[in-house]
Enzyme design. Structure first.
Site, PDB file in Angstrom:
ATOM      1  N   CYS A   1      -4.845   2.618  -3.686  1.00 44.78           N
ATOM      2  CA  CYS A   1      -3.616   3.143  -3.072  1.00 44.78           C
ATOM      3  C   CYS A   1      -2.461   2.158  -3.231  1.00 44.78           C
ATOM      4  CB  CYS A   1      -3.824   3.494  -1.601  1.00 44.78           C
ATOM      5  SG  CYS A   1      -5.001   4.823  -1.372  1.00 44.78           S
TER       6      CYS A   1
ATOM      7  N   LYS B   1     -10.118  -0.391  10.489  1.00 44.36           N
ATOM      8  CA  LYS B   1     -10.312  -1.576   9.649  1.00 44.36           C
ATOM      9  C   LYS B   1     -10.666  -2.807  10.493  1.00 44.36           C
ATOM     10  CE  LYS B   1      -7.048  -0.046   6.102  1.00 44.36           C
ATOM     11  NZ  LYS B   1      -7.860   0.640   5.101  1.00 44.36           N
TER      12      LYS B   1
ATOM     13  N   HIS C   1       0.877  -1.181   0.000  1.00 41.72           N
ATOM     14  CA  HIS C   1       0.000   0.000   0.000  1.00 41.72           C
ATOM     15  C   HIS C   1       0.914   1.232   0.000  1.00 41.72           C
ATOM     16  CE1 HIS C   1      -2.823   2.965   1.755  1.00 41.72           C
ATOM     17  NE2 HIS C   1      -3.799   2.152   1.396  1.00 41.72           N
TER      18      HIS C   1
ATOM     19  N   ASP D   1       3.286  -4.407   8.024  1.00 44.25           N
ATOM     20  CA  ASP D   1       2.079  -3.591   7.899  1.00 44.25           C
ATOM     21  C   ASP D   1       0.883  -4.542   8.005  1.00 44.25           C
ATOM     22  OD1 ASP D   1      -0.140  -2.207   7.088  1.00 44.25           O
ATOM     23  OD2 ASP D   1       0.626  -1.697   5.096  1.00 44.25           O
TER      24      ASP D   1
END
Lengths: 148, 415
Positions: B373, B235, B132, B209
Protein backbone atom coordinates in the site's frame (compact mmCIF):
# COMPACT_ATOMS: atom_id res chain seq x y z
CA UNK A 1 9.61 -29.57 -1.33
CA UNK A 2 7.51 -32.05 -3.34
CA UNK A 3 4.48 -29.77 -2.89
CA UNK A 4 6.41 -26.81 -4.17
CA UNK A 5 7.60 -28.76 -7.19
CA UNK A 6 3.94 -29.28 -8.06
CA UNK A 7 3.65 -25.52 -8.41
CA UNK A 8 7.13 -24.63 -9.62
CA UNK A 9 7.45 -27.33 -12.23
CA UNK A 10 10.60 -27.44 -14.32
CA UNK A 11 8.68 -26.30 -17.40
CA UNK A 12 7.29 -23.31 -15.53
CA UNK A 13 10.71 -22.28 -14.25
CA UNK A 14 12.15 -22.70 -17.72
CA UNK A 15 9.53 -20.41 -19.28
CA UNK A 16 10.03 -17.89 -16.45
CA UNK A 17 13.76 -17.70 -17.03
CA UNK A 18 13.51 -17.82 -20.82
CA UNK A 19 10.12 -16.47 -21.80
CA UNK A 20 9.10 -17.30 -25.37
CA UNK A 21 7.53 -14.75 -27.70
CA UNK A 22 8.59 -11.92 -25.43
CA UNK A 23 8.74 -8.38 -26.77
CA UNK A 24 6.88 -6.07 -29.13
CA UNK A 25 5.09 -7.39 -32.20
CA UNK A 26 5.42 -5.13 -35.24
CA UNK A 27 2.28 -5.20 -37.32
CA UNK A 28 0.09 -6.33 -34.44
CA UNK A 29 -3.27 -4.66 -34.61
CA UNK A 30 -4.63 -5.79 -31.28
CA UNK A 31 -3.18 -5.04 -27.86
CA UNK A 32 -4.41 -5.36 -24.31
CA UNK A 33 -2.93 -4.85 -20.89
CA UNK A 34 -3.47 -6.90 -17.79
CA UNK A 35 -2.66 -5.53 -14.36
CA UNK A 36 -2.72 -7.27 -11.01
CA UNK A 37 -2.64 -4.48 -8.43
CA UNK A 38 -2.12 -7.02 -5.65
CA UNK A 39 1.42 -7.77 -6.74
CA UNK A 40 2.11 -5.03 -9.27
CA UNK A 41 2.34 -7.46 -12.17
CA UNK A 42 1.75 -5.96 -15.58
CA UNK A 43 1.51 -7.77 -18.87
CA UNK A 44 0.74 -6.51 -22.35
CA UNK A 45 -0.40 -8.88 -25.07
CA UNK A 46 0.06 -8.08 -28.76
CA UNK A 47 -1.93 -10.04 -31.33
CA UNK A 48 -1.79 -10.15 -35.12
CA UNK A 49 -4.81 -11.80 -36.68
CA UNK A 50 -5.06 -13.23 -40.17
CA UNK A 51 -8.75 -13.51 -40.79
CA UNK A 52 -10.00 -15.20 -37.69
CA UNK A 53 -6.76 -16.94 -36.86
CA UNK A 54 -4.16 -15.80 -34.33
CA UNK A 55 -1.25 -15.55 -36.73
CA UNK A 56 1.16 -14.22 -34.13
CA UNK A 57 1.08 -13.27 -30.48
CA UNK A 58 3.73 -11.84 -28.20
CA UNK A 59 3.79 -10.36 -24.71
CA UNK A 60 5.71 -7.82 -22.63
CA UNK A 61 5.79 -6.95 -18.97
CA UNK A 62 7.16 -8.11 -15.67
CA UNK A 63 5.73 -10.51 -13.19
CA UNK A 64 6.24 -13.50 -10.98
CA UNK A 65 7.24 -16.94 -12.19
CA UNK A 66 3.66 -18.11 -12.50
CA UNK A 67 2.40 -15.12 -14.47
CA UNK A 68 5.47 -14.91 -16.72
CA UNK A 69 5.48 -18.63 -17.50
CA UNK A 70 1.74 -18.56 -18.07
CA UNK A 71 2.16 -15.70 -20.54
CA UNK A 72 4.99 -17.43 -22.33
CA UNK A 73 3.13 -20.73 -22.62
CA UNK A 74 -0.12 -19.03 -23.59
CA UNK A 75 1.57 -17.48 -26.63
CA UNK A 76 2.78 -20.90 -27.74
CA UNK A 77 -0.59 -22.50 -27.11
CA UNK A 78 -2.82 -20.07 -28.99
CA UNK A 79 -0.68 -19.31 -32.01
CA UNK A 80 -2.43 -20.73 -35.07
CA UNK A 81 -5.79 -21.14 -33.34
CA UNK A 82 -8.97 -19.35 -34.30
CA UNK A 83 -10.26 -16.72 -31.89
CA UNK A 84 -13.09 -18.97 -30.76
CA UNK A 85 -10.71 -21.85 -30.25
CA UNK A 86 -8.34 -19.69 -28.20
CA UNK A 87 -11.25 -18.57 -26.01
CA UNK A 88 -12.29 -22.18 -25.48
CA UNK A 89 -8.74 -23.01 -24.47
CA UNK A 90 -8.86 -20.22 -21.87
CA UNK A 91 -12.08 -21.67 -20.47
CA UNK A 92 -10.56 -25.12 -20.12
CA UNK A 93 -7.36 -23.66 -18.63
CA UNK A 94 -9.39 -21.64 -16.14
CA UNK A 95 -11.31 -24.74 -15.18
CA UNK A 96 -8.10 -26.70 -14.69
CA UNK A 97 -6.62 -24.26 -12.18
CA UNK A 98 -9.79 -23.36 -10.29
CA UNK A 99 -11.45 -26.76 -10.18
CA UNK A 100 -12.09 -27.24 -6.46
CA UNK A 101 -12.45 -31.02 -6.48
CA UNK A 102 -9.35 -31.45 -8.59
CA UNK A 103 -10.98 -33.75 -11.12
CA UNK A 104 -10.19 -31.67 -14.17
CA UNK A 105 -7.58 -33.64 -16.03
CA UNK A 106 -6.58 -31.13 -18.61
CA UNK A 107 -5.86 -33.93 -21.09
CA UNK A 108 -6.61 -31.67 -23.97
CA UNK A 109 -4.51 -28.80 -22.64
CA UNK A 110 -1.16 -30.20 -23.64
CA UNK A 111 1.76 -28.44 -22.00
CA UNK A 112 -0.56 -26.09 -20.13
CA UNK A 113 -1.38 -28.97 -17.84
CA UNK A 114 1.72 -28.11 -15.80
CA UNK A 115 -0.33 -25.33 -14.23
CA UNK A 116 -2.67 -27.78 -12.48
CA UNK A 117 -0.62 -27.32 -9.28
CA UNK A 118 -1.82 -23.71 -9.09
CA UNK A 119 -5.23 -24.86 -7.81
CA UNK A 120 -3.59 -25.69 -4.47
CA UNK A 121 -2.56 -22.00 -4.16
CA UNK A 122 -5.71 -19.86 -4.37
CA UNK A 123 -3.73 -16.63 -4.03
CA UNK A 124 -1.79 -17.49 -7.18
CA UNK A 125 -4.70 -18.23 -9.53
CA UNK A 126 -4.82 -14.60 -10.65
CA UNK A 127 -1.14 -14.80 -11.55
CA UNK A 128 -1.80 -17.67 -13.94
CA UNK A 129 -4.91 -16.14 -15.51
CA UNK A 130 -3.72 -12.52 -15.84
CA UNK A 131 -2.32 -12.92 -19.33
CA UNK A 132 -5.34 -14.91 -20.49
CA UNK A 133 -7.65 -12.11 -19.42
CA UNK A 134 -5.49 -9.71 -21.40
CA UNK A 135 -5.66 -12.05 -24.41
CA UNK A 136 -9.43 -12.20 -24.04
CA UNK A 137 -9.57 -8.39 -24.13
CA UNK A 138 -7.31 -8.24 -27.15
CA UNK A 139 -9.32 -10.83 -29.07
CA UNK A 140 -12.70 -9.40 -28.19
CA UNK A 141 -14.12 -6.07 -29.15
CA UNK A 142 -13.98 -4.98 -25.54
CA UNK A 143 -13.11 -1.38 -24.89
CA UNK A 144 -10.30 -2.32 -22.49
CA UNK A 145 -8.18 -2.96 -25.55
CA UNK A 146 -5.47 -0.38 -25.43
CA UNK A 147 -3.71 1.11 -28.40
CA UNK A 148 -0.26 1.19 -26.90
CA UNK B 1 24.85 1.95 43.97
CA UNK B 2 22.50 -0.90 43.30
CA UNK B 3 23.32 -2.78 40.12
CA UNK B 4 19.70 -2.74 39.08
CA UNK B 5 19.65 1.02 38.86
CA UNK B 6 22.58 1.25 36.48
CA UNK B 7 21.84 -1.73 34.24
CA UNK B 8 19.82 -1.38 31.07
CA UNK B 9 16.18 -2.47 31.28
CA UNK B 10 15.85 -6.20 31.78
CA UNK B 11 15.58 -8.10 28.54
CA UNK B 12 12.26 -9.44 27.39
CA UNK B 13 11.34 -12.94 28.34
CA UNK B 14 10.23 -13.74 24.81
CA UNK B 15 9.39 -17.33 25.65
CA UNK B 16 6.86 -16.17 28.23
CA UNK B 17 5.49 -13.49 25.93
CA UNK B 18 4.94 -16.07 23.20
CA UNK B 19 2.81 -18.08 25.60
CA UNK B 20 0.43 -15.12 25.77
CA UNK B 21 -0.39 -15.47 22.04
CA UNK B 22 -2.50 -18.58 21.35
CA UNK B 23 -2.02 -18.38 17.57
CA UNK B 24 1.74 -18.82 17.88
CA UNK B 25 1.13 -22.44 18.87
CA UNK B 26 -0.28 -23.14 15.42
CA UNK B 27 1.49 -25.03 12.71
CA UNK B 28 1.20 -23.97 9.08
CA UNK B 29 1.81 -26.54 6.33
CA UNK B 30 3.13 -28.81 9.07
CA UNK B 31 5.70 -26.28 10.29
CA UNK B 32 5.65 -24.06 13.35
CA UNK B 33 4.21 -20.68 12.41
CA UNK B 34 6.87 -18.01 11.98
CA UNK B 35 4.84 -14.82 11.90
CA UNK B 36 6.77 -11.95 10.35
CA UNK B 37 3.90 -9.87 8.97
CA UNK B 38 3.41 -7.59 11.96
CA UNK B 39 3.36 -4.40 9.92
CA UNK B 40 0.21 -5.73 8.23
CA UNK B 41 -1.38 -6.77 11.49
CA UNK B 42 -0.14 -8.10 14.80
CA UNK B 43 -1.32 -11.22 16.59
CA UNK B 44 -3.48 -10.88 19.70
CA UNK B 45 -2.56 -11.80 23.24
CA UNK B 46 -5.02 -13.77 25.34
CA UNK B 47 -5.68 -10.61 27.42
CA UNK B 48 -7.17 -8.86 24.37
CA UNK B 49 -9.17 -11.86 23.19
CA UNK B 50 -10.57 -12.33 26.70
CA UNK B 51 -11.38 -8.64 27.18
CA UNK B 52 -13.57 -8.68 24.07
CA UNK B 53 -15.17 -11.98 25.04
CA UNK B 54 -15.78 -10.79 28.59
CA UNK B 55 -17.46 -7.63 27.35
CA UNK B 56 -19.86 -9.62 25.17
CA UNK B 57 -20.44 -12.27 27.83
CA UNK B 58 -20.90 -9.96 30.80
CA UNK B 59 -21.47 -6.31 29.86
CA UNK B 60 -22.88 -5.99 26.35
CA UNK B 61 -25.21 -3.00 26.02
CA UNK B 62 -25.31 0.22 24.07
CA UNK B 63 -23.33 3.04 25.62
CA UNK B 64 -23.99 6.68 26.54
CA UNK B 65 -27.75 6.34 26.54
CA UNK B 66 -29.07 3.62 28.77
CA UNK B 67 -30.32 4.10 32.29
CA UNK B 68 -29.97 0.43 32.99
CA UNK B 69 -27.15 -1.27 34.82
CA UNK B 70 -25.59 -3.00 31.82
CA UNK B 71 -25.44 0.19 29.81
CA UNK B 72 -23.67 1.91 32.69
CA UNK B 73 -21.18 -0.96 32.91
CA UNK B 74 -20.54 -0.90 29.15
CA UNK B 75 -20.16 2.88 29.12
CA UNK B 76 -17.76 2.78 32.04
CA UNK B 77 -15.61 0.11 30.37
CA UNK B 78 -15.55 1.96 27.06
CA UNK B 79 -14.68 5.29 28.68
CA UNK B 80 -12.04 3.56 30.83
CA UNK B 81 -10.46 2.37 27.57
CA UNK B 82 -10.43 5.95 26.29
CA UNK B 83 -8.61 7.01 29.44
CA UNK B 84 -6.08 4.22 28.84
CA UNK B 85 -5.44 5.60 25.36
CA UNK B 86 -5.05 9.10 26.76
CA UNK B 87 -2.51 7.93 29.30
CA UNK B 88 -0.72 5.80 26.69
CA UNK B 89 -0.23 8.81 24.40
CA UNK B 90 0.17 11.24 27.31
CA UNK B 91 -2.57 13.44 25.87
CA UNK B 92 -3.77 16.29 28.05
CA UNK B 93 -7.41 15.26 28.09
CA UNK B 94 -9.77 12.45 27.08
CA UNK B 95 -11.58 15.11 25.00
CA UNK B 96 -8.66 14.76 22.60
CA UNK B 97 -9.07 11.01 22.09
CA UNK B 98 -11.53 10.12 19.32
CA UNK B 99 -12.36 6.48 18.67
CA UNK B 100 -12.42 5.70 14.97
CA UNK B 101 -12.27 2.59 12.80
CA UNK B 102 -8.53 2.79 12.26
CA UNK B 103 -5.70 5.09 11.19
CA UNK B 104 -7.22 5.33 7.71
CA UNK B 105 -10.51 6.64 9.05
CA UNK B 106 -8.70 9.06 11.33
CA UNK B 107 -6.82 10.61 8.39
CA UNK B 108 -10.04 10.78 6.39
CA UNK B 109 -11.77 12.50 9.29
CA UNK B 110 -9.09 15.18 9.48
CA UNK B 111 -8.96 15.58 5.69
CA UNK B 112 -12.74 16.07 5.55
CA UNK B 113 -13.32 18.12 8.67
CA UNK B 114 -10.13 20.13 9.07
CA UNK B 115 -9.92 20.36 5.29
CA UNK B 116 -13.39 21.84 5.04
CA UNK B 117 -12.43 24.67 7.39
CA UNK B 118 -8.88 25.39 6.40
CA UNK B 119 -7.99 24.29 2.88
CA UNK B 120 -8.74 26.40 -0.17
CA UNK B 121 -7.72 26.50 -3.80
CA UNK B 122 -4.01 27.25 -4.14
CA UNK B 123 -3.17 25.92 -0.68
CA UNK B 124 -0.77 23.06 -0.16
CA UNK B 125 -0.69 19.87 1.88
CA UNK B 126 2.80 18.51 2.47
CA UNK B 127 3.45 14.78 2.72
CA UNK B 128 6.50 12.60 2.03
CA UNK B 129 7.23 10.06 -0.67
CA UNK B 130 7.07 7.18 1.77
CA UNK B 131 3.50 7.56 2.95
CA UNK B 132 1.11 4.63 3.12
CA UNK B 133 -1.82 5.12 0.76
CA UNK B 134 -3.93 5.91 3.83
CA UNK B 135 -1.96 9.11 4.42
CA UNK B 136 -1.90 10.00 0.75
CA UNK B 137 -5.21 9.25 -0.94
CA UNK B 138 -7.39 11.24 1.53
CA UNK B 139 -5.22 14.29 0.81
CA UNK B 140 -5.41 13.71 -2.94
CA UNK B 141 -9.19 13.60 -2.60
CA UNK B 142 -9.19 16.80 -0.56
CA UNK B 143 -6.97 18.50 -3.13
CA UNK B 144 -9.20 17.37 -6.00
CA UNK B 145 -12.19 18.80 -4.14
CA UNK B 146 -10.66 22.12 -3.13
CA UNK B 147 -8.10 22.85 -5.83
CA UNK B 148 -5.28 22.61 -3.29
CA UNK B 149 -1.98 21.01 -4.26
CA UNK B 150 -0.34 17.95 -2.72
CA UNK B 151 3.41 18.36 -2.29
CA UNK B 152 5.63 15.37 -1.47
CA UNK B 153 9.13 15.51 0.01
CA UNK B 154 11.21 12.91 -1.87
CA UNK B 155 12.89 9.77 -0.50
CA UNK B 156 16.65 9.34 -0.90
CA UNK B 157 18.39 6.14 -2.00
CA UNK B 158 18.45 4.73 1.52
CA UNK B 159 14.72 5.21 1.94
CA UNK B 160 15.18 8.22 4.20
CA UNK B 161 13.47 11.58 3.85
CA UNK B 162 16.08 14.13 4.93
CA UNK B 163 14.65 16.81 7.20
CA UNK B 164 15.72 19.60 4.84
CA UNK B 165 13.68 18.06 2.01
CA UNK B 166 10.61 18.48 4.20
CA UNK B 167 11.52 21.84 5.68
CA UNK B 168 12.32 23.42 2.32
CA UNK B 169 8.84 22.55 1.07
CA UNK B 170 6.94 24.28 3.85
CA UNK B 171 5.66 27.52 2.40
CA UNK B 172 3.13 30.19 3.27
CA UNK B 173 0.65 28.14 1.23
CA UNK B 174 1.15 25.01 3.36
CA UNK B 175 -1.95 24.33 5.44
CA UNK B 176 -0.92 21.00 6.94
CA UNK B 177 2.08 18.70 7.11
CA UNK B 178 1.00 15.03 7.19
CA UNK B 179 3.82 12.52 7.66
CA UNK B 180 4.38 8.95 8.73
CA UNK B 181 6.19 8.42 12.01
CA UNK B 182 7.54 5.09 10.74
CA UNK B 183 7.34 3.86 7.13
CA UNK B 184 5.39 0.62 6.75
CA UNK B 185 7.18 -0.37 3.55
CA UNK B 186 10.78 0.39 4.54
CA UNK B 187 10.86 0.91 8.29
CA UNK B 188 12.34 4.41 8.03
CA UNK B 189 11.78 6.47 11.19
CA UNK B 190 11.12 10.12 10.40
CA UNK B 191 12.38 12.89 12.70
CA UNK B 192 8.84 13.87 13.66
CA UNK B 193 9.85 16.04 16.61
CA UNK B 194 12.02 18.23 14.36
CA UNK B 195 9.36 18.28 11.64
CA UNK B 196 6.77 19.49 14.17
CA UNK B 197 9.13 22.16 15.54
CA UNK B 198 9.95 23.50 12.10
CA UNK B 199 6.37 23.47 10.88
CA UNK B 200 5.12 25.16 14.05
CA UNK B 201 7.76 27.84 13.72
CA UNK B 202 5.95 28.70 10.48
CA UNK B 203 2.50 28.30 11.98
CA UNK B 204 1.69 25.06 10.14
CA UNK B 205 -0.05 22.21 12.01
CA UNK B 206 1.23 18.64 11.74
CA UNK B 207 -0.54 15.30 11.51
CA UNK B 208 1.52 12.20 12.29
CA UNK B 209 0.50 8.77 11.00
CA UNK B 210 1.67 6.61 13.88
CA UNK B 211 0.23 3.28 12.72
CA UNK B 212 3.72 1.75 12.48
CA UNK B 213 5.18 3.57 15.48
CA UNK B 214 2.78 3.00 18.35
CA UNK B 215 3.39 -0.78 18.55
CA UNK B 216 7.14 -0.37 18.63
CA UNK B 217 8.16 2.71 20.64
CA UNK B 218 6.85 5.01 23.34
CA UNK B 219 4.86 7.91 21.89
CA UNK B 220 4.20 11.09 23.87
CA UNK B 221 2.04 13.45 21.85
CA UNK B 222 2.75 16.38 24.15
CA UNK B 223 6.48 15.85 23.94
CA UNK B 224 6.17 15.61 20.15
CA UNK B 225 3.95 18.68 20.14
CA UNK B 226 2.00 17.38 17.14
CA UNK B 227 -1.50 18.56 16.35
CA UNK B 228 -2.94 15.23 15.22
CA UNK B 229 -1.68 11.70 15.81
CA UNK B 230 -3.43 8.64 14.39
CA UNK B 231 -3.02 4.91 14.85
CA UNK B 232 -4.80 1.58 14.41
CA UNK B 233 -5.61 -0.83 17.21
CA UNK B 234 -4.88 -4.01 15.31
CA UNK B 235 -1.22 -3.22 14.73
CA UNK B 236 -0.60 -2.76 18.46
CA UNK B 237 -1.89 -6.23 19.41
CA UNK B 238 -5.47 -4.98 19.67
CA UNK B 239 -8.59 -5.77 17.64
CA UNK B 240 -9.28 -4.78 14.05
CA UNK B 241 -11.88 -2.12 13.37
CA UNK B 242 -10.80 0.29 16.05
CA UNK B 243 -8.28 3.10 15.97
CA UNK B 244 -7.53 6.48 17.45
CA UNK B 245 -7.47 10.05 16.33
CA UNK B 246 -5.66 12.27 18.80
CA UNK B 247 -6.17 15.95 18.13
CA UNK B 248 -5.32 19.04 20.14
CA UNK B 249 -8.49 20.15 21.83
CA UNK B 250 -8.50 23.67 20.39
CA UNK B 251 -8.20 22.30 16.86
CA UNK B 252 -10.83 19.59 17.30
CA UNK B 253 -13.15 22.08 18.91
CA UNK B 254 -12.97 24.39 15.92
CA UNK B 255 -13.54 21.60 13.40
CA UNK B 256 -17.02 20.77 12.08
CA UNK B 257 -18.44 17.30 12.73
CA UNK B 258 -17.58 14.69 10.18
CA UNK B 259 -20.40 12.18 10.17
CA UNK B 260 -23.87 12.94 11.49
CA UNK B 261 -26.04 10.63 13.53
CA UNK B 262 -26.74 9.50 17.03
CA UNK B 263 -24.40 10.22 19.94
CA UNK B 264 -22.68 13.15 18.18
CA UNK B 265 -25.51 15.60 18.85
CA UNK B 266 -26.56 17.68 21.81
CA UNK B 267 -30.08 18.35 20.56
CA UNK B 268 -31.98 17.64 17.37
CA UNK B 269 -35.12 19.18 15.95
CA UNK B 270 -36.49 18.49 12.51
CA UNK B 271 -34.90 21.74 11.38
CA UNK B 272 -31.45 21.63 12.91
CA UNK B 273 -29.11 20.05 15.42
CA UNK B 274 -26.44 21.19 17.81
CA UNK B 275 -23.29 19.24 18.37
CA UNK B 276 -22.19 17.21 21.32
CA UNK B 277 -18.99 18.06 23.17
CA UNK B 278 -15.60 16.55 22.37
CA UNK B 279 -14.82 13.83 21.63
CA UNK B 280 -18.40 12.68 21.00
CA UNK B 281 -18.91 15.29 18.27
CA UNK B 282 -16.79 13.02 16.06
CA UNK B 283 -18.31 9.71 17.16
CA UNK B 284 -21.61 9.32 15.32
CA UNK B 285 -23.45 6.05 15.78
CA UNK B 286 -22.84 3.07 18.01
CA UNK B 287 -19.09 2.54 18.01
CA UNK B 288 -17.02 -0.63 18.10
CA UNK B 289 -17.46 -0.95 21.86
CA UNK B 290 -15.81 -4.34 22.23
CA UNK B 291 -12.98 -3.16 20.00
CA UNK B 292 -12.36 -0.09 22.12
CA UNK B 293 -12.27 -2.21 25.25
CA UNK B 294 -9.96 -4.69 23.51
CA UNK B 295 -7.67 -1.84 22.49
CA UNK B 296 -7.51 -0.72 26.11
CA UNK B 297 -6.45 -4.25 27.07
CA UNK B 298 -3.81 -4.25 24.33
CA UNK B 299 -2.33 -0.97 25.54
CA UNK B 300 -2.28 -2.35 29.10
CA UNK B 301 -0.47 -5.40 27.74
CA UNK B 302 2.32 -3.53 25.91
CA UNK B 303 2.64 -1.00 28.73
CA UNK B 304 3.17 -3.81 31.24
CA UNK B 305 6.03 -5.15 29.11
CA UNK B 306 7.33 -1.63 28.53
CA UNK B 307 7.63 0.13 25.19
CA UNK B 308 11.30 0.87 25.80
CA UNK B 309 12.00 -2.82 26.24
CA UNK B 310 9.96 -3.68 23.17
CA UNK B 311 11.89 -1.10 21.16
CA UNK B 312 15.23 -2.46 22.38
CA UNK B 313 14.17 -6.06 21.65
CA UNK B 314 13.08 -5.24 18.12
CA UNK B 315 16.16 -3.11 17.45
CA UNK B 316 18.35 -6.07 18.42
CA UNK B 317 16.31 -8.36 16.16
CA UNK B 318 16.52 -5.87 13.30
CA UNK B 319 20.28 -5.86 13.56
CA UNK B 320 20.41 -9.66 13.60
CA UNK B 321 17.94 -9.92 10.72
CA UNK B 322 19.80 -7.35 8.64
CA UNK B 323 23.02 -9.31 9.08
CA UNK B 324 21.33 -12.63 8.29
CA UNK B 325 19.65 -11.36 5.13
CA UNK B 326 22.83 -9.69 3.93
CA UNK B 327 24.55 -13.06 4.26
CA UNK B 328 22.14 -14.68 1.79
CA UNK B 329 23.48 -14.56 -1.77
CA UNK B 330 21.29 -12.50 -4.09
CA UNK B 331 19.39 -10.62 -1.38
CA UNK B 332 19.19 -6.84 -1.61
CA UNK B 333 17.67 -4.87 1.26
CA UNK B 334 15.42 -1.99 0.22
CA UNK B 335 15.33 0.69 2.88
CA UNK B 336 18.55 1.17 4.79
CA UNK B 337 17.90 4.52 6.45
CA UNK B 338 20.05 5.26 9.50
CA UNK B 339 16.95 5.44 11.72
CA UNK B 340 14.92 2.30 11.15
CA UNK B 341 12.25 0.28 12.94
CA UNK B 342 11.74 -3.47 12.61
CA UNK B 343 11.03 -3.81 8.90
CA UNK B 344 13.14 -5.87 6.48
CA UNK B 345 12.04 -5.15 2.93
CA UNK B 346 14.07 -7.10 0.41
CA UNK B 347 14.49 -8.40 -3.12
CA UNK B 348 15.93 -11.74 -4.16
CA UNK B 349 17.85 -11.68 -7.40
CA UNK B 350 15.94 -13.32 -10.26
CA UNK B 351 12.90 -14.18 -8.17
CA UNK B 352 9.70 -12.14 -7.92
CA UNK B 353 8.60 -11.22 -4.40
CA UNK B 354 5.34 -13.09 -4.91
CA UNK B 355 7.21 -16.35 -5.49
CA UNK B 356 9.40 -15.69 -2.45
CA UNK B 357 6.24 -15.29 -0.36
CA UNK B 358 4.61 -18.47 -1.64
CA UNK B 359 7.69 -20.61 -1.04
CA UNK B 360 8.32 -19.17 2.43
CA UNK B 361 4.68 -19.84 3.26
CA UNK B 362 5.28 -23.51 2.56
CA UNK B 363 7.90 -23.34 5.31
CA UNK B 364 5.36 -21.84 7.69
CA UNK B 365 6.88 -18.37 7.37
CA UNK B 366 4.36 -15.54 6.94
CA UNK B 367 5.67 -12.41 5.27
CA UNK B 368 4.06 -9.76 3.09
CA UNK B 369 4.81 -9.38 -0.59
CA UNK B 370 3.73 -6.63 -2.93
CA UNK B 371 3.73 -2.86 -2.84
CA UNK B 372 2.61 -2.66 0.82
CA UNK B 373 0.00 0.00 0.00
CA UNK B 374 2.86 2.35 -0.79
CA UNK B 375 3.09 2.30 -4.57
CA UNK B 376 4.99 5.61 -4.78
CA UNK B 377 7.74 4.04 -2.66
CA UNK B 378 8.02 1.14 -5.11
CA UNK B 379 8.06 3.57 -8.04
CA UNK B 380 10.86 5.53 -6.36
CA UNK B 381 13.02 2.41 -6.33
CA UNK B 382 11.84 1.29 -9.78
CA UNK B 383 10.49 -2.02 -8.52
CA UNK B 384 6.99 -3.49 -8.65
CA UNK B 385 7.13 -5.16 -5.25
CA UNK B 386 9.28 -6.27 -2.36
CA UNK B 387 9.13 -9.10 0.11
CA UNK B 388 8.80 -7.72 3.63
CA UNK B 389 9.44 -9.29 7.00
CA UNK B 390 8.24 -7.08 9.86
CA UNK B 391 8.94 -7.67 13.53
CA UNK B 392 6.88 -7.80 16.67
CA UNK B 393 7.38 -8.29 20.38
CA UNK B 394 7.16 -12.10 20.15
CA UNK B 395 9.69 -12.63 17.37
CA UNK B 396 13.00 -14.34 18.00
CA UNK B 397 16.44 -14.57 16.44
CA UNK B 398 15.68 -18.23 15.63
CA UNK B 399 12.74 -17.12 13.51
CA UNK B 400 14.98 -14.77 11.56
CA UNK B 401 17.38 -17.65 11.00
CA UNK B 402 14.44 -19.66 9.68
CA UNK B 403 13.66 -16.75 7.37
CA UNK B 404 17.21 -16.61 6.03
CA UNK B 405 17.21 -20.38 5.58
CA UNK B 406 13.83 -20.16 3.85
CA UNK B 407 15.16 -17.58 1.40
CA UNK B 408 18.03 -19.93 0.58
CA UNK B 409 15.42 -22.59 -0.20
CA UNK B 410 13.68 -20.14 -2.53
CA UNK B 411 16.96 -19.55 -4.34
CA UNK B 412 17.41 -23.34 -4.65
CA UNK B 413 13.99 -23.78 -6.23
CA UNK B 414 14.88 -21.13 -8.79
CA UNK B 415 18.51 -22.22 -9.27
Amino acid sequence: MSDLRELYQTTILDHYKKPRNFGPLPGAERHAEGHNPLCGDRVTVHVRLEGDVVADVRFEGSGCAISTASASMMTEAVKGRTRADAERLFERFHHLITDPDGTAQGDDLGKLEVFSGVREYPTRIKCATLVWHALHSALGDAKEVSTE
Amino acid sequence: MSAARTSPPARLDVKRIREDFPILERTVHGRPLVYLDNAATSQKPRAVIEAEARYYAEENANIHRGVHWLSEKATASYEAAREKVRAFLNAASVHEIVFVRGATEAVNLVASSFGKNHVRSGDEILVTGLEHHSNLVPWQMLCAETGARLVAAPIDDSGDVPLEEIVSRISERTKLVAVAHVSNALGTVLPVREIVDTAHARGVPVLIDGAQAVPHRAVDVRALGCDFYVFSGHKVYGPTGVGILYGREALLDAMPPWQGGGDMIASVTLEKSTWNVLPYKFEAGTPNIAGGIGLGAALDYVSAIGLDRIEAHEAALLEIGTGLLRSVAGVRLVGTAPEKAGVLSFLLDGVHAHDVGTILDQEGIAIRTGHHCAQPVMDRFGIPATARASLGVYNTAEELEALAQGIRRVAEVFA
